[in-house]
Design an enzyme around this catalytic site. Structure first.
Site, mmCIF file in Angstrom:
data_model
loop_
_atom_site.group_PDB
_atom_site.id
_atom_site.type_symbol
_atom_site.label_atom_id
_atom_site.label_comp_id
_atom_site.label_asym_id
_atom_site.label_seq_id
_atom_site.Cartn_x
_atom_site.Cartn_y
_atom_site.Cartn_z
ATOM 1 N N ARG A 126 0.686 -0.915 0.156
ATOM 2 C CA ARG A 126 0.081 0.189 -0.090
ATOM 3 C C ARG A 126 0.945 1.313 0.068
ATOM 4 N NH1 ARG A 126 -4.770 1.171 3.489
ATOM 5 N NH2 ARG A 126 -3.417 0.676 5.302
ATOM 6 N N ASP A 127 2.235 1.043 -0.203
ATOM 7 C CA ASP A 127 2.923 2.466 -0.229
ATOM 8 C C ASP A 127 4.149 2.236 -0.847
ATOM 9 O OD1 ASP A 127 3.192 5.092 0.703
ATOM 10 O OD2 ASP A 127 4.076 5.062 2.586
ATOM 11 N N CYS A 128 3.816 1.655 -2.102
ATOM 12 C CA CYS A 128 5.348 1.574 -2.996
ATOM 13 C C CYS A 128 5.517 2.967 -3.765
ATOM 14 C CB CYS A 128 5.060 0.364 -3.933
ATOM 15 S SG CYS A 128 6.397 0.179 -5.321
#
Length: 283
Positions: A126-128
């Site tokens: 969820r936070d690439c």
């Protein structure tokens, strides 16, 4: 070091800091092994921090910075990780701007391999983003920071980094691996062009672009535009089936456009020694 209270480890120097934690280069007292220790600063977030350690520990991958231990006591909580010589992709992009296509492809390939292993463990990152991709001395890309990762299917709030969030994450829909493919493609686009795909300075304007704006694939080299269109598709079902399938598409496209040695060429471009003067991990 001020505030250091992690038993079994001796702090050497700070590597980075964020809103909720800092990362410190430390040595393990038992064997003098050098490690990266992410310690919690905001103790109201202890439960979330423990979940981050749990999820990171569930991933077994050469393409994800590995958890060694979770340490918790009345005064402190810390995630102990392997220390990887390298630099965040964000720093490299800030210095160099757009990368050559083979290097950008190597970054995306490494990210997809790490995501594939996370997804097999049932975890959505969820936070690439460039801050959370570490480039090693050999030019390999490794994922780090599972601070907002969740189990696939988990209903969550709309949190993340707006420039890289897929439409469904803006809508707080249940976490799905397809969202990670979108974010990884946004990072790939930035590697290729030196710019994020959508650039509104207002958060709501940025949201509207993710939902409605044309995918700016025309700014990327022509052979790679199909990958951009696939990965940044507005609807999750229009993206590749999974990270492994996307990696297959990438490898086919890269070989056809840049030859069989594309990844070796790309990693070599990312790994000159002058780019790696220190250890670096984000908090």
């Amino acid at each position: 070091m001020d505030g250091w209270d992690i038993p079994g480890y001796t702090a050497v120097r700070e590597l980075g800091a964020g809103a909720f934690g800092r990362v410190v280069l430390a040595t393990r007292d038992a064997d003098r092994r050098r490690v990266a220790v992410k310690s919690l600063l905001d103790h109201a977030r202890r439960a979330e921090f423990g979940l981050e350690a749990q999820l990171l520990g569930a991933v077994r991958s050469r393409h994800v910075v590995r958890l060694l231990e979770y340490v918790e006591n009345a005064r402190a909580a810390a995630i102990v990780m392997e220390l990887v010589p390298g630099r965040p992709l964000r720093e490299v992009l800030a210095e160099r701007g757009a990368l050559r296509p083979e290097a950008a492809l190597a970054v995306l390939a490494g990210a997809l391999r790490g995501l594939a292993d996370a997804h097999r463990a049932g975890i959505v990152h969820r936070d690439c983003k460039p801050d959370n991709v570490l480039l090693t001395e050999r030019g390999q890309a490794k994922l780090l920071d599972f601070g907002i990762a969740v189990r696939a299917g988990t209903e969550t709030a709309s949190v993340g980094t707006p420039a890289y969030m897929p439409p469904e994450q803006w809508q707080a829909m249940p976490a799905d691996p397809a969202g990670d493919l979108y974010a990884a493609t946004a990072v790939f686009f930035e590697c290729l062009t030196g710019e994020r795909p959508y650039r509104s300075r207002a958060v709501m304007g940025l949201a509207a672009q993710h939902f409605q704006a044309d995918i700016p694939a025309g700014e990327a080299p022509a052979p790679l535009r199909p990958l951009i269109l696939r990965g940044l598709a507005k609807h999750a079902e229009d993206r590749p089936a999974d990270a492994g399938a996307f990696l297959d598409e990438l490898e086919f496209t890269a070989r056809r456009a840049y030859g069989r040695s594309w990844e070796r060429t790309g990693r070599a471009d990312l790994a000159p020694r002058r780019l790696f003067p220190r250890f670096a991990l984000a908090a």
